[in-house]
Design a protein around this motif. Structure first.
Motif, short mmCIF file in Angstrom:
data_model
loop_
_atom_site.label_atom_id
_atom_site.label_comp_id
_atom_site.label_asym_id
_atom_site.label_seq_id
_atom_site.Cartn_x
_atom_site.Cartn_y
_atom_site.Cartn_z
N VAL A 82 0.88 -1.17 0.00
CA VAL A 82 0.00 0.00 0.00
C VAL A 82 0.91 1.22 0.00
O VAL A 82 1.78 1.34 0.86
CB VAL A 82 -0.89 0.02 1.27
N TYR A 107 -1.79 -1.46 -3.80
CA TYR A 107 -3.02 -0.79 -3.39
C TYR A 107 -2.76 0.68 -3.13
O TYR A 107 -1.66 1.08 -2.75
CB TYR A 107 -3.55 -1.39 -2.08
N SER A 110 -6.36 4.37 0.22
CA SER A 110 -7.79 4.20 0.52
C SER A 110 -8.21 2.73 0.55
O SER A 110 -9.28 2.40 1.07
CB SER A 110 -8.65 4.97 -0.48
N GLU A 111 -7.36 1.85 0.02
CA GLU A 111 -7.65 0.42 -0.03
C GLU A 111 -6.87 -0.38 1.02
O GLU A 111 -6.79 -1.60 0.96
CB GLU A 111 -7.30 -0.13 -1.42
N ARG A 112 -6.31 0.31 2.00
CA ARG A 112 -5.45 -0.30 3.01
C ARG A 112 -6.11 -1.50 3.69
O ARG A 112 -5.51 -2.55 3.85
CB ARG A 112 -5.06 0.73 4.05
N ASP A 113 -7.35 -1.34 4.16
CA ASP A 113 -8.02 -2.42 4.89
C ASP A 113 -8.21 -3.66 4.01
O ASP A 113 -8.05 -4.79 4.47
CB ASP A 113 -9.36 -1.95 5.45
N ASP A 114 -8.54 -3.43 2.73
CA ASP A 114 -8.67 -4.55 1.80
C ASP A 114 -7.34 -5.27 1.60
O ASP A 114 -7.29 -6.50 1.53
CB ASP A 114 -9.18 -4.07 0.43
N ALA A 115 -6.26 -4.51 1.52
CA ALA A 115 -4.93 -5.09 1.33
C ALA A 115 -4.54 -5.95 2.53
O ALA A 115 -4.08 -7.09 2.36
CB ALA A 115 -3.89 -3.97 1.13
N TRP A 118 -6.55 -9.14 2.57
CA TRP A 118 -6.11 -10.10 1.56
C TRP A 118 -4.87 -10.86 2.03
O TRP A 118 -4.77 -12.07 1.86
CB TRP A 118 -5.83 -9.37 0.24
#
Length: 124
Positions: A82, A107, A110-115, A118
């Protein structure tokens, strides 16, 4: 500056910002040694915030510890990067091209939590 993030035992999760020092690199390598000693697969989450560079004086020791890892690339699983800087994301994509057997994803902040989700999923 480096900060380790709480994560499952087979995941190395960290945030880096500013200038990365030799001490920071040693912390990462120590954690990697611990995880590899206890688990067959290692997963990595790196969140990069406004990197300024790497302290060159720490590189020789880091390289001496990192080069033997080329023989253990099959022990790396998911790697998420990220980054708020495009050059960091581009570098991670280049690394994923050079090391195609490791599952890389990049990532946006803003996509930290998704990264993180995963990388952590079914990690044990």
């Amino acid at each position: 500056m480096l900060e380790l993030i709480d994560s499952p035992d087979d995941v190395i999760a960290l945030t880096v910002s500013g200038k990365i020092t030799g001490a920071d690199l040693s912390i990462v390598m120590d954690r990697l040694d611990e995880v590899m000693a206890a688990h067959q697969k290692v997963h990595v989450f790196v969140e990069s915030r406004s990197l300024d560079g790497i302290e060159l004086s720490g590189l020789p020791n880091y390289m001496a510890r990192a080069v033997p890892l080329f023989g253990k690339l099959n022990r790396f699983g998911r790697v998420a990067v990220v980054a708020d800087q495009s050059w960091v994301r581009a570098g991670a994509k280049l690394e994923s091209f050079v090391l195609p057997n490791i599952s890389y994803r990049t990532y946006m902040p803003s996509e930290r939590d998704d990264a993180l989700a995963w990388v952590v999923r079914s990690s044990n």
